[in-house]
Design a protein around this motif. Structure first.
Motif, PDB file in Angstrom:
ATOM      1  N   PHE A 254       0.827  -1.209   0.000  1.00  0.00           N
ATOM      2  CA  PHE A 254       0.000   0.000   0.000  1.00  0.00           C
ATOM      3  C   PHE A 254       0.865   1.264   0.000  1.00  0.00           C
ATOM      4  N   GLY A 255       1.877   1.271   0.868  1.00  0.00           N
ATOM      5  CA  GLY A 255       2.745   2.438   0.949  1.00  0.00           C
ATOM      6  C   GLY A 255       3.530   2.691  -0.319  1.00  0.00           C
ATOM      7  N   TRP A 256       3.783   1.634  -1.088  1.00  0.00           N
ATOM      8  CA  TRP A 256       4.538   1.780  -2.330  1.00  0.00           C
ATOM      9  C   TRP A 256       3.805   2.653  -3.351  1.00  0.00           C
ATOM     10  N   PHE A 257       2.497   2.819  -3.194  1.00  0.00           N
ATOM     11  CA  PHE A 257       1.766   3.716  -4.089  1.00  0.00           C
ATOM     12  C   PHE A 257       2.064   5.180  -3.775  1.00  0.00           C
ATOM     13  N   GLY A 258       2.721   5.431  -2.654  1.00  0.00           N
ATOM     14  CA  GLY A 258       3.319   6.741  -2.414  1.00  0.00           C
ATOM     15  C   GLY A 258       4.752   6.772  -2.879  1.00  0.00           C
ATOM     16  N   PHE A 259       5.451   5.672  -2.676  1.00  0.00           N
ATOM     17  CA  PHE A 259       6.866   5.583  -3.015  1.00  0.00           C
ATOM     18  C   PHE A 259       7.104   5.821  -4.506  1.00  0.00           C
ATOM     19  N   ASN A 260       6.382   5.091  -5.352  1.00  0.00           N
ATOM     20  CA  ASN A 260       6.621   5.184  -6.802  1.00  0.00           C
ATOM     21  C   ASN A 260       5.857   6.322  -7.482  1.00  0.00           C
ATOM     22  N   PRO A 261       4.521   6.337  -7.439  1.00  0.00           N
ATOM     23  CA  PRO A 261       3.819   7.463  -8.072  1.00  0.00           C
ATOM     24  C   PRO A 261       4.182   8.809  -7.437  1.00  0.00           C
ATOM     25  N   GLY A 262       4.456   8.820  -6.140  1.00  0.00           N
ATOM     26  CA  GLY A 262       4.807  10.067  -5.474  1.00  0.00           C
ATOM     27  C   GLY A 262       6.118  10.651  -5.933  1.00  0.00           C
ATOM     28  N   SER A 263       6.973   9.820  -6.531  1.00  0.00           N
ATOM     29  CA  SER A 263       8.277  10.316  -6.973  1.00  0.00           C
ATOM     30  C   SER A 263       8.167  11.246  -8.175  1.00  0.00           C
ATOM     31  N   THR A 264       6.968  11.380  -8.741  1.00  0.00           N
ATOM     32  CA  THR A 264       6.770  12.439  -9.740  1.00  0.00           C
ATOM     33  C   THR A 264       6.897  13.809  -9.085  1.00  0.00           C
ATOM     34  N   THR A 265       6.550  13.892  -7.784  1.00  0.00           N
ATOM     35  CA  THR A 265       6.392  15.152  -7.042  1.00  0.00           C
ATOM     36  C   THR A 265       5.544  16.151  -7.828  1.00  0.00           C
ATOM     37  N   THR A 266       4.728  15.641  -8.701  1.00  0.00           N
ATOM     38  CA  THR A 266       3.853  16.464  -9.536  1.00  0.00           C
ATOM     39  C   THR A 266       2.519  15.744  -9.687  1.00  0.00           C
ATOM     40  N   ALA A 267       1.436  16.461  -9.497  1.00  0.00           N
ATOM     41  CA  ALA A 267       0.106  15.880  -9.697  1.00  0.00           C
ATOM     42  C   ALA A 267      -0.225  15.947 -11.185  1.00  0.00           C
ATOM     43  N   ASP A 268       0.230  14.939 -11.928  1.00  0.00           N
ATOM     44  CA  ASP A 268       0.013  14.945 -13.370  1.00  0.00           C
ATOM     45  C   ASP A 268      -0.623  13.630 -13.811  1.00  0.00           C
ATOM     46  N   ASP A 269      -0.723  13.439 -15.125  1.00  0.00           N
ATOM     47  CA  ASP A 269      -1.450  12.287 -15.638  1.00  0.00           C
ATOM     48  C   ASP A 269      -0.611  11.016 -15.740  1.00  0.00           C
ATOM     49  N   THR A 270       0.606  11.006 -15.172  1.00  0.00           N
ATOM     50  CA  THR A 270       1.438   9.805 -15.220  1.00  0.00           C
ATOM     51  C   THR A 270       1.262   8.919 -13.994  1.00  0.00           C
ATOM     52  N   ILE A 271       0.676   9.445 -12.936  1.00  0.00           N
ATOM     53  CA  ILE A 271       0.671   8.704 -11.681  1.00  0.00           C
ATOM     54  C   ILE A 271      -0.184   7.435 -11.754  1.00  0.00           C
ATOM     55  N   GLY A 272      -1.211   7.438 -12.581  1.00  0.00           N
ATOM     56  CA  GLY A 272      -2.033   6.238 -12.739  1.00  0.00           C
ATOM     57  C   GLY A 272      -1.254   5.100 -13.370  1.00  0.00           C
ATOM     58  N   LEU A 273      -0.500   5.394 -14.417  1.00  0.00           N
ATOM     59  CA  LEU A 273       0.327   4.374 -15.066  1.00  0.00           C
ATOM     60  C   LEU A 273       1.375   3.839 -14.093  1.00  0.00           C
ATOM     61  N   ILE A 274       2.001   4.734 -13.337  1.00  0.00           N
ATOM     62  CA  ILE A 274       3.035   4.302 -12.394  1.00  0.00           C
ATOM     63  C   ILE A 274       2.440   3.394 -11.323  1.00  0.00           C
TER      64      ILE A 274
END
Length: 452
Positions: A254-274
């Protein structure tokens, strides 16, 4: 008696009241039109903060996994080390580590500014606070990986020193090589970045560093009492609470969904794919470890399956933003097989006692994830027409992180061993570290130790 007023009179009074109300609310309406409640900048801050909180929850996951995979008599000690890693590590990272990792670059090797966040322009402070918090939980993750590999026989006081040096020096220095530009841009870029090294969320920067230091620590410490017979054959030392370990794996997932998508540090349209890539790789690692252990040992091993999930997560951490879902599954499948083979190799061939498989899950599978970027990246990967260039850079990075983390870890452990001592006595190990190191028991009322 009630007087009846004419409709015209009533209408006039309503009109006057409405005019007064509009006049009173006019400043409010004007203010609402001028304020942007969620700008892109604020959205980035919010997303990064939420992701950081998810990564912080991973400390609980690590604590549960490590405690569950080890014996009950040292469960409280495991919890103490995870609390220490986050508490001491965060302060050290604030005072020193963040500057070493993200400050102005010196020769591509180390950062030199931003100690205790000094010298930051007032307009940049809000983002810097958020970015520091996000990076601090990554530093804590790298440190806490080590505690599992050194479990059940390490002096707590000596481990305090280990944790501080990892968070303040070992992790930030190599982190600067790959991620130095994330705060100050090109002014902070490290030498691996200049080569085009790809590690989006930290398969090598975080996980391999922690895994290789854990391997060095386990080597310097030596195996737990009773782990190997006189002829060198390994004996299984089962964990005391597999459901607790399983809960820990799910918390980490569960926490990994912060670890990986959060590494964008940007609320953009890539976080779903990540997020999708992250979960698919974890599923692949789970299934591969389950099936492979089933064929290899005759039963679908529970602990290997759990470590397979973590292996898939570690493996996808580097390429999570640069590959598509199909390769993500394959990356997870390979990681699930690798972790089983690696745990056996370290245990039976190298004869290094790693109670939770930290070096295999994080070191080996972190290296695999880093290499996977050179194979599967849609831009530059070998299997996507990119040739050997990206793969060559990734292999350099894997080698450099191993040499640095294992070498620095071995030197650190050896110095602490020589100066302070790093291992508890035989009697203390038999009693368990909860009683010996902390004077209490995790499961009061049960005798959880032996005297021989």
């Amino acid at each position: 008696m009630f007087s009846r007023k004419s409709p015209t009179h009533v209408s006039k009074r309503l009109a006057i009241g409405a005019a007064v109300l509009v006049a009173a609310l006019a400043p409010t309406f004007a203010y609402a039109q001028d304020v942007e409640y969620l700008t892109q900048s604020n959205a980035n801050l919010l997303w990064t903060l939420i992701a950081a909180c998810l990564v912080m929850i991973m400390q609980a996951g690590f604590a549960c996994v490590e405690a569950g995979f080890t014996r009950a008599k040292s469960a409280g000690n495991i919890m103490m080390k995870n609390f220490l890693d986050f508490a001491a590590g965060s302060i050290v990272f604030f005072l020193f580590g963040f500057a070493v990792m993200f400050g102005l670059d010196a020769g591509g090797f180390i950062g030199t500014s931003g100690y205790a966040l000094s010298g930051v322009a007032e307009g940049d402070m809000m983002w810097t606070y958020t970015f520091w918090f996000f990076q601090s939980v990554f530093a804590a993750t790298a440190a806490t990986i080590v505690s599992g590999g050194m479990a059940e026989r390490t002096k707590f006081g000596s481990y305090v020193l280990v944790s501080i040096v990892i968070s303040g020096l070992i992790y930030p220095i190599s982190g600067h090589w790959a991620w130095g530009s994330l705060w100050l841009g090109d002014d902070g870029a490290g030498w691996l970045e200049a080569l085009g090294f790809c590690d989006f969320a930290g398969s090598s920067v975080v996980h391999s560093v922690g895994g290789w230091i854990a391997l060095a620590g386990a080597l310097v410490l030596g195996p737990r009492l009773g782990k190997y017979s006189e002829d060198g054959k390994p004996k299984a030392i089962p964990g005391h609470n597999i459901p607790l370990a399983g809960l820990g794996v799910f918390i980490l997932w569960f926490g990994w969904f912060g670890f990986n998508p959060g590494s964008t540090t940007t609320a953009d349209d890539t976080i779903g794919l990540i997020a999708m890539n992250t979960s698919l790789a974890a599923c692949g690692g789970t299934l591969a470890a389950m099936v492979f252990s089933w064929f290899r040992f005759g039963k679908p091993d529970i602990s290997m399956t759990m470590n397979g999930a973590l292996a898939g997560l570690v493996g996808i951490t580097a390429p999570c933003a640069t590959v598509t879902p199909g390769p993500s599954i394959l990356i997870g499948l390979v990681a699930g097989v690798l972790v089983v083979l690696s745990i056996e190799f370290i245990d039976k061939v190298l004869k290094i006692d790693d109670p939770v498989g930290a070096a295999s899950v994080h070191g080996v599978c972190g290296a695999w994830g880093t290499i996977a970027c050179g194979l599967f990246n849609t831009d530059g990967g070998l299997f996507f027409g990119g040739g050997m260039g990206q793969l060559g850079v990734q292999l350099i990075g894997v080698g450099v992180f191993f040499v640095w983390a294992f070498g620095a870890g071995f030197i650190l452990m050896s110095i602490i061993k020589g100066v302070f001592g790093i291992r508890v006595t035989k009697e203390e190990e038999l009693k368990g570290l909860d009683i010996a190191e902390h004077g209490s028991e995790s499961y009061n009322g049960f005798q959880l130790f032996s005297n021989e």
